[in-house]
Design a protein around this motif. Structure first.
Motif, PDB file in Angstrom:
ATOM      1  N   ASP A 119       0.833  -1.216   0.000  1.00  0.00           N
ATOM      2  CA  ASP A 119       0.000   0.000   0.000  1.00  0.00           C
ATOM      3  C   ASP A 119       0.859   1.254   0.000  1.00  0.00           C
ATOM      4  O   ASP A 119       0.613   2.192  -0.767  1.00  0.00           O
ATOM      5  CB  ASP A 119      -0.924   0.020   1.223  1.00  0.00           C
ATOM      6  CG  ASP A 119      -1.986  -1.056   1.208  1.00  0.00           C
ATOM      7  OD1 ASP A 119      -2.331  -1.553   0.118  1.00  0.00           O
ATOM      8  OD2 ASP A 119      -2.472  -1.420   2.300  1.00  0.00           O
ATOM      9  N   LYS A 120       1.859   1.272   0.849  1.00  0.00           N
ATOM     10  CA  LYS A 120       2.745   2.433   0.982  1.00  0.00           C
ATOM     11  C   LYS A 120       3.397   2.790  -0.349  1.00  0.00           C
ATOM     12  O   LYS A 120       3.599   3.973  -0.647  1.00  0.00           O
ATOM     13  CB  LYS A 120       3.815   2.131   2.034  1.00  0.00           C
ATOM     14  CG  LYS A 120       4.857   3.221   2.220  1.00  0.00           C
ATOM     15  CD  LYS A 120       5.877   2.818   3.273  1.00  0.00           C
ATOM     16  CE  LYS A 120       6.974   3.862   3.425  1.00  0.00           C
ATOM     17  NZ  LYS A 120       7.972   3.439   4.415  1.00  0.00           N
ATOM     18  N   HIS A 121       3.695   1.773  -1.149  1.00  0.00           N
ATOM     19  CA  HIS A 121       4.430   2.001  -2.396  1.00  0.00           C
ATOM     20  C   HIS A 121       3.546   1.938  -3.645  1.00  0.00           C
ATOM     21  O   HIS A 121       4.054   1.762  -4.754  1.00  0.00           O
ATOM     22  CB  HIS A 121       5.615   1.036  -2.478  1.00  0.00           C
ATOM     23  CG  HIS A 121       6.628   1.298  -1.408  1.00  0.00           C
ATOM     24  ND1 HIS A 121       7.403   2.438  -1.391  1.00  0.00           N
ATOM     25  CD2 HIS A 121       6.939   0.613  -0.286  1.00  0.00           C
ATOM     26  CE1 HIS A 121       8.170   2.423  -0.314  1.00  0.00           C
ATOM     27  NE2 HIS A 121       7.907   1.330   0.376  1.00  0.00           N
ATOM     28  N   GLY A 122       2.227   2.115  -3.463  1.00  0.00           N
ATOM     29  CA  GLY A 122       1.330   2.269  -4.601  1.00  0.00           C
ATOM     30  C   GLY A 122       0.974   0.997  -5.342  1.00  0.00           C
ATOM     31  O   GLY A 122       0.568   1.041  -6.498  1.00  0.00           O
ATOM     32  N   MET A 123       1.106  -0.140  -4.694  1.00  0.00           N
ATOM     33  CA  MET A 123       0.747  -1.419  -5.304  1.00  0.00           C
ATOM     34  C   MET A 123      -0.649  -1.798  -4.825  1.00  0.00           C
ATOM     35  O   MET A 123      -0.882  -1.881  -3.625  1.00  0.00           O
ATOM     36  CB  MET A 123       1.752  -2.494  -4.895  1.00  0.00           C
ATOM     37  CG  MET A 123       3.180  -2.165  -5.229  1.00  0.00           C
ATOM     38  SD  MET A 123       4.260  -3.359  -4.396  1.00  0.00           S
ATOM     39  CE  MET A 123       5.840  -2.911  -5.051  1.00  0.00           C
ATOM     40  N   THR A 124      -1.565  -2.024  -5.746  1.00  0.00           N
ATOM     41  CA  THR A 124      -2.927  -2.382  -5.370  1.00  0.00           C
ATOM     42  C   THR A 124      -3.050  -3.897  -5.329  1.00  0.00           C
ATOM     43  O   THR A 124      -2.783  -4.586  -6.312  1.00  0.00           O
ATOM     44  CB  THR A 124      -3.941  -1.798  -6.365  1.00  0.00           C
ATOM     45  OG1 THR A 124      -3.799  -0.372  -6.360  1.00  0.00           O
ATOM     46  CG2 THR A 124      -5.366  -2.156  -5.981  1.00  0.00           C
ATOM     47  N   SER A 129       7.380   1.290  -8.227  1.00  0.00           N
ATOM     48  CA  SER A 129       6.895   0.776  -6.945  1.00  0.00           C
ATOM     49  C   SER A 129       7.834  -0.279  -6.380  1.00  0.00           C
ATOM     50  O   SER A 129       8.139  -0.282  -5.184  1.00  0.00           O
ATOM     51  CB  SER A 129       5.488   0.189  -7.105  1.00  0.00           C
ATOM     52  OG  SER A 129       4.548   1.202  -7.344  1.00  0.00           O
ATOM     53  N   TRP A 130       8.289  -1.189  -7.231  1.00  0.00           N
ATOM     54  CA  TRP A 130       9.175  -2.254  -6.754  1.00  0.00           C
ATOM     55  C   TRP A 130      10.549  -1.709  -6.364  1.00  0.00           C
ATOM     56  O   TRP A 130      11.157  -2.182  -5.393  1.00  0.00           O
ATOM     57  CB  TRP A 130       9.282  -3.383  -7.770  1.00  0.00           C
ATOM     58  CG  TRP A 130       8.135  -4.345  -7.628  1.00  0.00           C
ATOM     59  CD1 TRP A 130       7.043  -4.452  -8.445  1.00  0.00           C
ATOM     60  CD2 TRP A 130       7.947  -5.293  -6.578  1.00  0.00           C
ATOM     61  NE1 TRP A 130       6.196  -5.421  -7.964  1.00  0.00           N
ATOM     62  CE2 TRP A 130       6.728  -5.959  -6.816  1.00  0.00           C
ATOM     63  CE3 TRP A 130       8.680  -5.643  -5.460  1.00  0.00           C
ATOM     64  CZ2 TRP A 130       6.225  -6.951  -5.986  1.00  0.00           C
ATOM     65  CZ3 TRP A 130       8.186  -6.649  -4.621  1.00  0.00           C
ATOM     66  CH2 TRP A 130       6.977  -7.289  -4.890  1.00  0.00           C
ATOM     67  N   VAL A 131      11.053  -0.722  -7.079  1.00  0.00           N
ATOM     68  CA  VAL A 131      12.335  -0.114  -6.706  1.00  0.00           C
ATOM     69  C   VAL A 131      12.209   0.503  -5.306  1.00  0.00           C
ATOM     70  O   VAL A 131      13.056   0.288  -4.429  1.00  0.00           O
ATOM     71  CB  VAL A 131      12.786   0.934  -7.758  1.00  0.00           C
ATOM     72  CG1 VAL A 131      13.917   1.809  -7.217  1.00  0.00           C
ATOM     73  CG2 VAL A 131      13.212   0.242  -9.047  1.00  0.00           C
ATOM     74  N   ALA A 132      11.126   1.253  -5.082  1.00  0.00           N
ATOM     75  CA  ALA A 132      10.904   1.893  -3.786  1.00  0.00           C
ATOM     76  C   ALA A 132      10.674   0.854  -2.690  1.00  0.00           C
ATOM     77  O   ALA A 132      11.181   0.992  -1.567  1.00  0.00           O
ATOM     78  CB  ALA A 132       9.724   2.853  -3.874  1.00  0.00           C
ATOM     79  N   PHE A 133       9.914  -0.197  -2.991  1.00  0.00           N
ATOM     80  CA  PHE A 133       9.639  -1.269  -2.027  1.00  0.00           C
ATOM     81  C   PHE A 133      10.945  -1.925  -1.581  1.00  0.00           C
ATOM     82  O   PHE A 133      11.204  -2.071  -0.388  1.00  0.00           O
ATOM     83  CB  PHE A 133       8.705  -2.301  -2.671  1.00  0.00           C
ATOM     84  CG  PHE A 133       8.367  -3.460  -1.783  1.00  0.00           C
ATOM     85  CD1 PHE A 133       7.271  -3.412  -0.950  1.00  0.00           C
ATOM     86  CD2 PHE A 133       9.138  -4.622  -1.802  1.00  0.00           C
ATOM     87  CE1 PHE A 133       6.935  -4.502  -0.134  1.00  0.00           C
ATOM     88  CE2 PHE A 133       8.826  -5.709  -0.999  1.00  0.00           C
ATOM     89  CZ  PHE A 133       7.725  -5.639  -0.164  1.00  0.00           C
ATOM     90  N   ARG A 134      11.761  -2.322  -2.533  1.00  0.00           N
ATOM     91  CA  ARG A 134      13.015  -3.026  -2.203  1.00  0.00           C
ATOM     92  C   ARG A 134      13.997  -2.129  -1.450  1.00  0.00           C
ATOM     93  O   ARG A 134      14.809  -2.629  -0.655  1.00  0.00           O
ATOM     94  CB  ARG A 134      13.641  -3.578  -3.475  1.00  0.00           C
ATOM     95  CG  ARG A 134      12.866  -4.747  -4.045  1.00  0.00           C
ATOM     96  CD  ARG A 134      13.538  -5.342  -5.283  1.00  0.00           C
ATOM     97  NE  ARG A 134      12.736  -6.429  -5.815  1.00  0.00           N
ATOM     98  CZ  ARG A 134      12.132  -6.398  -7.005  1.00  0.00           C
ATOM     99  NH1 ARG A 134      12.259  -5.338  -7.801  1.00  0.00           N
ATOM    100  NH2 ARG A 134      11.411  -7.424  -7.408  1.00  0.00           N
ATOM    101  N   ALA A 135      13.947  -0.829  -1.694  1.00  0.00           N
ATOM    102  CA  ALA A 135      14.853   0.116  -1.025  1.00  0.00           C
ATOM    103  C   ALA A 135      14.343   0.551   0.349  1.00  0.00           C
ATOM    104  O   ALA A 135      15.087   1.166   1.112  1.00  0.00           O
ATOM    105  CB  ALA A 135      15.057   1.352  -1.905  1.00  0.00           C
ATOM    106  N   ASP A 136      13.104   0.219   0.680  1.00  0.00           N
ATOM    107  CA  ASP A 136      12.498   0.655   1.929  1.00  0.00           C
ATOM    108  C   ASP A 136      13.220  -0.020   3.111  1.00  0.00           C
ATOM    109  O   ASP A 136      13.282  -1.248   3.183  1.00  0.00           O
ATOM    110  CB  ASP A 136      11.009   0.285   1.929  1.00  0.00           C
ATOM    111  CG  ASP A 136      10.245   0.899   3.078  1.00  0.00           C
ATOM    112  OD1 ASP A 136      10.669   0.730   4.245  1.00  0.00           O
ATOM    113  OD2 ASP A 136       9.213   1.537   2.819  1.00  0.00           O
ATOM    114  N   PRO A 137      13.754   0.766   4.049  1.00  0.00           N
ATOM    115  CA  PRO A 137      14.464   0.175   5.201  1.00  0.00           C
ATOM    116  C   PRO A 137      13.588  -0.774   6.021  1.00  0.00           C
ATOM    117  O   PRO A 137      14.084  -1.771   6.559  1.00  0.00           O
ATOM    118  CB  PRO A 137      14.885   1.392   6.036  1.00  0.00           C
ATOM    119  CG  PRO A 137      14.847   2.549   5.093  1.00  0.00           C
ATOM    120  CD  PRO A 137      13.802   2.231   4.063  1.00  0.00           C
TER     121      PRO A 137
END
Length: 159
Positions: free
Chosen positions: A74-79, A109-117
């Motif tokens: 949700d945080k990274h825009g994935m529905t 979205s996946w780039v941001a998800f994988r980089a999320d601490p």
């Protein structure tokens, strides 16, 4: 049918009840107005992901989804469209579908998800006793022109 009040002032309240009942019945008998057509979804790109868990790791994988991944999607825009397990529970297979506005949105979205601490910490903690996944398959899909398009409300797909 005649209404005869037993007490003064009762006649007005009886008429109010009859009027309210009449309005309620007439609203039930009136033809229903068509609901407006739902807005076409802005989600036009879908991804079906199949995770093959290492032996004995499916429960840990499901816990990681419940406790971390779903919220981070949700945080990274994935529905989230849905999540499935084999009916017999065998083979440690989890299949899920996510929706995005475009392939570019999916990639971002996946780039941001994988980089999320938070994700990095959750992934590391869940794999202390070994890797959870033996294999991941990803299939990209677009809706067929004859398929009904789902709409979204608060990130939840509706029929």
């Amino acid at each position: 049918m005649a209404i005869t009040p037993e007490k003064p002032g009762r006649k007005a309240s009886s008429w109010a009840l009859i009027l309210a009942a009449g309005l309620a019945i007439s609203s039930l008998l009136a033809p229903a107005q068509a609901a407006p057509a739902p807005a076409k979804s802005s989600l036009s790109f879908y991804e079906m992901r199949t995770y093959y868990a290492n032996p004995g790791k499916l429960e840990t994988l499901k816990t990681r989804f419940r406790d971390h991944a779903l919220r981070l999607f949700d945080k990274h825009g994935m529905t989230k469209v849905g999540f499935w397990l084999k009916e017999d529970g065998g083979d440690g297979v989890l299949v899920y579908i996510l929706a995005y506005p475009s392939k570019a949105a999916r990639d971002a979205s996946w780039v941001a998800f994988r980089a999320d601490p938070e994700w990095q910490a959750a992934a590391a903690a869940s794999e202390v006793d070994g890797k959870l996944l033996a294999k991941v398959e990803s299939v990209f899909m677009t809706m067929a022109d004859f398929s009904p398009h789902p709409t979204t409300e608060s990130g939840v797909l509706l029929k």
